[in-house]
Scaffold this active site. Sequence first.
Site, PDB file in Angstrom:
ATOM      1  N   HIS A 122      -8.408   1.096   2.067  1.00  0.00           N
ATOM      2  CA  HIS A 122      -7.991   0.960   3.118  1.00  0.00           C
ATOM      3  C   HIS A 122      -9.943   1.712   4.344  1.00  0.00           C
ATOM      4  O   HIS A 122      -8.323   2.730   4.441  1.00  0.00           O
ATOM      5  CB  HIS A 122      -7.024   1.303   4.075  1.00  0.00           C
ATOM      6  CG  HIS A 122      -6.182   0.938   4.544  1.00  0.00           C
ATOM      7  ND1 HIS A 122      -4.533   0.182   5.145  1.00  0.00           N
ATOM      8  CD2 HIS A 122      -6.583   0.140   5.622  1.00  0.00           C
ATOM      9  CE1 HIS A 122      -4.801  -0.590   6.146  1.00  0.00           C
ATOM     10  NE2 HIS A 122      -5.799  -0.297   6.842  1.00  0.00           N
TER      11      HIS A 122
ATOM     12  N   GLU B 159       0.626  -1.208  -0.051  1.00  0.00           N
ATOM     13  CA  GLU B 159       0.276  -0.031   0.158  1.00  0.00           C
ATOM     14  C   GLU B 159       0.884   1.189   0.322  1.00  0.00           C
ATOM     15  O   GLU B 159       1.868   0.814   0.717  1.00  0.00           O
ATOM     16  CB  GLU B 159      -0.083   0.203   1.120  1.00  0.00           C
ATOM     17  CG  GLU B 159      -1.940  -1.636   1.528  1.00  0.00           C
ATOM     18  CD  GLU B 159      -3.209  -1.178   2.206  1.00  0.00           C
ATOM     19  OE1 GLU B 159      -3.103   0.025   3.344  1.00  0.00           O
ATOM     20  OE2 GLU B 159      -3.881  -2.411   2.566  1.00  0.00           O
TER      21      GLU B 159
END
Length: 526
Positions: free
Chosen positions: A279, A261
Amino acid sequence: MAPRVLISDSLSPAAVAIFKERGVEVDVKSNLDKDQLAAIIGDYDGLAIRSNTKVTAKLLESATRLKVVGRAGIGVDNVDIPAATAKGVIVMNTPFGNSITTAEHAIALMFALARELPAADASTQAGKWEKNRFMGVEITGKVLGIIGCGNIGSIVADRAIGLKMRVIAYDPFLSPERALDLGVEKVELDDLLARADIITLHVPMTPQTKNVLSAENLAKTKKGVRIINCARGGLVDEDALRKLLDEGHVAGAAIDVFAVEPAKENVLFGHPRVICTPHLGAATNEAQENVALQVAEQMSDYLIRGAISNAINFPSITAEEAPKLKPMIALAEKLGSFAGQLTEGPVKQVKIIYEGGAADLKTKALTAAALAGLMRPNLSSINVVSAPAIAKERGIVVDEITRAAESDYESLITLTVVTDSQERSISGTVFTDGKPRIVSIKNIKVDAEFAPSMIYVTNEDKPGFIGRFATTLGNAGVNIATFALGRDQQGGSAIALVEVDGEVPMAALEKIQVLPGVKAGKVLRF
């Protein structure tokens, strides 16, 4: 001097207000690179972060004042916990602030997955009317398999039961009683994989949980399963998941977290039966406010009052417990220091008995203090946070025993240190004046306060020793402040524990060691 905290990531302004209200100075400096952060971190007692700041071992080398790192959120993947522990820095998270929000996101993704909502929305807004294309499945009656039934998993279970789902859960730490209270069936992982229509993950990233949905485990799932991950990237083998999606074994996946990420590209992207979000598990106004407030309160309570909440690397201590624990922690540390200064050779085992009121306190914190005192003569940088981990690394067996009072004291701590050549015990208590005291050494009763400079002597209980001892110190210009004596029996073994003013010259100590009847003599410093 007021403690200082640095907020290095974006937090609600309410957190700043709480720090200031509690008497903590606070600076907000977000978007610092690692070198900029390292240049200023030495000025702060606390560091409040979210997920952007990386608390590495290298950064901690510059954090000379740092006492606590507070993570506004659950995951602490961005904090080097072993390095922080070795440095003596408490690491806190906020496990409850975003629990509801994350659980709700998992439920939302479950509905979106079951009814193919994102694809149906895109199709309809593109001017198509593909009513027959989007044939979903009902949630009611389906088996939901929850991997990890802690704070978030239990909320998901509650909501799912309300949706008339059958809930099974795999969690090694879930007790049968807790499972019964939640209304879930506790199962082993293979059973869950074989039975669940929908699997949702709610575990932290640890060596044990990494890749819990590996290629091997994904192959054990029933055909048509749907996978949801709002926990941590790396829990699911993304390549294996893509393969099973392509083959039609997995009917769909809803993924909020990724192995890398920010996820600008991913093997799962573009698949028609995959829903991806960036997220968003904790991304609600309420959750952001909650975790910011919680981390500010926890850090302030620790820096001002000594209370420890939601620490990853140390037992929790409430604000009410802290004042009671403080003198007992001081006692435990001094008992450890006493033993450490006298012990020669590697320590094999430490046994600590907590009696009476001491047994009702947070004994893990007391044990950590005792271990810190014990090892400090050889490791000057050790502290109560790092001590248990260092003791484990060195292979020291630590045994704790709690029991009702069996002595004349309301609270009593007895520390026994075992080496290859000896076993040494010392007991202490805290009287109403709050001062730690020694009440027994090697089962010989003695009553002495700890003092900055002391002389410890073991000798034969024969007349003349005290006179010769005092004369030796007097000739060396050393003044005796207090003199505590004890013996096991008349004419047997005796102990003298003497507080003196100032330092004891080595020449004077050597003369004491060769006095008639003296077995050993040593200077102790506290």
